[in-house]
Design an enzyme around this catalytic site. Structure first.
Site, PDB file in Angstrom:
ATOM      1  N   TYR A 105     -26.840   9.343  -7.172  1.00  0.00           N
ATOM      2  CA  TYR A 105     -26.097   8.243  -7.269  1.00  0.00           C
ATOM      3  C   TYR A 105     -25.836   7.189  -6.313  1.00  0.00           C
ATOM      4  O   TYR A 105     -25.844   5.965  -6.453  1.00  0.00           O
ATOM      5  CB  TYR A 105     -24.622   8.835  -7.331  1.00  0.00           C
ATOM      6  CG  TYR A 105     -23.683   7.835  -7.672  1.00  0.00           C
ATOM      7  CD1 TYR A 105     -23.319   7.710  -8.964  1.00  0.00           C
ATOM      8  CD2 TYR A 105     -22.806   7.529  -6.703  1.00  0.00           C
ATOM      9  CE1 TYR A 105     -22.225   6.711  -9.076  1.00  0.00           C
ATOM     10  CE2 TYR A 105     -21.616   6.810  -6.726  1.00  0.00           C
ATOM     11  CZ  TYR A 105     -21.385   6.143  -8.209  1.00  0.00           C
ATOM     12  OH  TYR A 105     -20.354   5.505  -8.596  1.00  0.00           O
ATOM     13  N   TYR A 116     -37.056  18.408  -4.638  1.00  0.00           N
ATOM     14  CA  TYR A 116     -36.718  18.224  -6.260  1.00  0.00           C
ATOM     15  C   TYR A 116     -36.820  16.936  -6.515  1.00  0.00           C
ATOM     16  O   TYR A 116     -35.801  16.293  -6.227  1.00  0.00           O
ATOM     17  CB  TYR A 116     -35.494  19.101  -6.708  1.00  0.00           C
ATOM     18  CG  TYR A 116     -35.143  19.037  -8.111  1.00  0.00           C
ATOM     19  CD1 TYR A 116     -36.294  18.539  -9.158  1.00  0.00           C
ATOM     20  CD2 TYR A 116     -34.076  19.431  -8.750  1.00  0.00           C
ATOM     21  CE1 TYR A 116     -35.764  18.710 -10.487  1.00  0.00           C
ATOM     22  CE2 TYR A 116     -33.562  19.357  -9.944  1.00  0.00           C
ATOM     23  CZ  TYR A 116     -34.679  18.921 -11.017  1.00  0.00           C
ATOM     24  OH  TYR A 116     -34.284  19.028 -12.035  1.00  0.00           O
ATOM     25  N   ARG A 154     -32.110  11.977 -13.543  1.00  0.00           N
ATOM     26  CA  ARG A 154     -30.655  12.414 -13.089  1.00  0.00           C
ATOM     27  C   ARG A 154     -30.292  11.609 -11.991  1.00  0.00           C
ATOM     28  O   ARG A 154     -29.019  11.461 -11.631  1.00  0.00           O
ATOM     29  CB  ARG A 154     -30.621  13.843 -13.075  1.00  0.00           C
ATOM     30  CG  ARG A 154     -30.732  14.744 -14.161  1.00  0.00           C
ATOM     31  CD  ARG A 154     -30.475  16.084 -14.117  1.00  0.00           C
ATOM     32  NE  ARG A 154     -30.789  16.960 -15.311  1.00  0.00           N
ATOM     33  CZ  ARG A 154     -29.775  16.916 -16.260  1.00  0.00           C
ATOM     34  NH1 ARG A 154     -28.370  16.493 -15.957  1.00  0.00           N
ATOM     35  NH2 ARG A 154     -30.028  17.802 -17.443  1.00  0.00           N
ATOM     36  N   LYS A 198     -40.899  20.066  -6.711  1.00  0.00           N
ATOM     37  CA  LYS A 198     -40.571  20.153  -8.116  1.00  0.00           C
ATOM     38  C   LYS A 198     -40.370  18.840  -8.736  1.00  0.00           C
ATOM     39  O   LYS A 198     -39.628  18.113  -8.191  1.00  0.00           O
ATOM     40  CB  LYS A 198     -39.374  20.976  -8.367  1.00  0.00           C
ATOM     41  CG  LYS A 198     -39.144  21.170  -9.955  1.00  0.00           C
ATOM     42  CD  LYS A 198     -37.559  21.589 -10.381  1.00  0.00           C
ATOM     43  CE  LYS A 198     -37.491  21.656 -11.804  1.00  0.00           C
ATOM     44  NZ  LYS A 198     -36.050  22.009 -12.036  1.00  0.00           N
ATOM     45  N   ILE A 200     -41.150  25.008 -12.863  1.00  0.00           N
ATOM     46  CA  ILE A 200     -39.877  25.514 -12.712  1.00  0.00           C
ATOM     47  C   ILE A 200     -39.320  24.986 -14.082  1.00  0.00           C
ATOM     48  O   ILE A 200     -39.198  23.977 -14.356  1.00  0.00           O
ATOM     49  CB  ILE A 200     -39.023  25.102 -11.434  1.00  0.00           C
ATOM     50  CG1 ILE A 200     -39.785  25.639 -10.269  1.00  0.00           C
ATOM     51  CG2 ILE A 200     -37.613  25.560 -11.951  1.00  0.00           C
ATOM     52  CD1 ILE A 200     -38.951  25.229  -8.849  1.00  0.00           C
TER      53      ILE A 200
END
Length: 292
Positions: A109, A135, A140, A164, A206
């Protein structure tokens, strides 16, 4: 570092119909994965609906998984966010004695620069008593942690041991694999690309679908790590449709529909997510029934 090779799974948080955490289902899911080939468990990631879980619930979820796992598999705990001070405070206040690594998402964000991302993880690295898996999930977070930034962190901090990578960008994976330090792990966060990443030199995955079909998915990744491409792709092609289904509407509604079809958990999710549509659930049910 071999503890993060193979198939890690981003565990769901199963809910009762009243949307309280279903700890009995959670125990069954942990045992199901431990007994069917999963290599390590990831607690409280995106798939665990971490953003709608309270601090008290998170503590109880960790306790249930730690107790049920009973030292059988390595455990990774999601602690991340876009408020660096809060992430540091959570790391300091969490009992990490049974946790092998923290999975920490690139700040979402806020859309920091690459230098901002670097400084965020530098500050976390300096206080974290266990290994850190970075990550990167641009879909996202609304920002991409570039390979240069990931590799700079990998080279500068000993406890940053892996990334990841979930940008669904094979070129970015290959850049990381080409230039990474020898002992730094590139872990796929994209179920559809996981086998290709492993065959190119990645450490594993993952996975979301891996927790629903651990026997098949972990076997595919194991074959990939052994360089047995044809046998691995035979499994990949069998699982392609279900990987598409579980991400068709939202994650984790899709994988929860898989667990519902397996009789291991309900399909309940917390708002703003909604359960999978009946049409999608039928496709998932049919796939599981025909998989054998």
């Amino acid at each position: 570092m071999t503890k993060f090779y193979g198939t890690g799974v981003a565990l769901i948080t199963p809910f009762n119909e009243d949307l309280s955490v279903d700890h009995e289902a959670l125990k069954n899911i942990v045992n199901y994965n431990v007994e069917n080939g999963t290599d390590y468990l990831v607690i409280s990631g995106t798939t665990g609906e971490s953003v709608t879980i309270t601090k008290e619930e998170k503590k109880a979820i960790i306790a249930t998984i730690v107790e049920t796992n009973n030292g059988r598999l390595p455990l990774v705990l999601g602690i991340g966010g876009n408020n660096t001070a809060n992430v540091i405070e959570e790391i300091k206040s969490t009992d990490l004695s049974q946790i092998d690594a923290v999975l920490s998402v690139s700040p979402y964000y806020s859309k920091p620069t690459q230098e901002g991302i670097y400084q965020h993880f530098k500050a976390i690295s300096e206080v974290c008593p266990v290994d850190i898996i970075l990550y990167n999930v641009p879909g996202r977070t609304a920002s991409n942690m570039l390979p240069e930034t990931t590799l700079r962190l990998a080279n500068d901090f000993k406890n940053i041991v892996a990334v990841k990578e979930a940008g669904n960008n094979m070129g970015q994976y290959l850049r990381l694999l080409k230039d990474k330090p020898e002992d730094f792990l590139i872990i796929s966060g994209d179920d559809d690309l996981a086998l290709g990443v492993v065959l190119a030199g990645g450490a594993g995955v993952i996975s979301v679908i891996g927790q629903g079909l651990p026997k098949q998915f972990s076997k595919m990744i194991k074959l990939g790590l052994e360089g047995k491409a044809k046998e691995a792709y035979d499994i990949h092609f069998k699982l392609m449709d279900i990987v598409g289904y579980i991400f068709a509407e939202n994650n984790p509604a899709g994988i929860k529909a898989v667990y519902q079809a397996l009789g291991l958990a309900s399909d309940a999710v917390r708002l703003p997510l909604v359960p999978a549509t009946e049409e999608l659930k039928e496709k998932i049910k049919d796939f599981i029934a025909n998989l054998g």
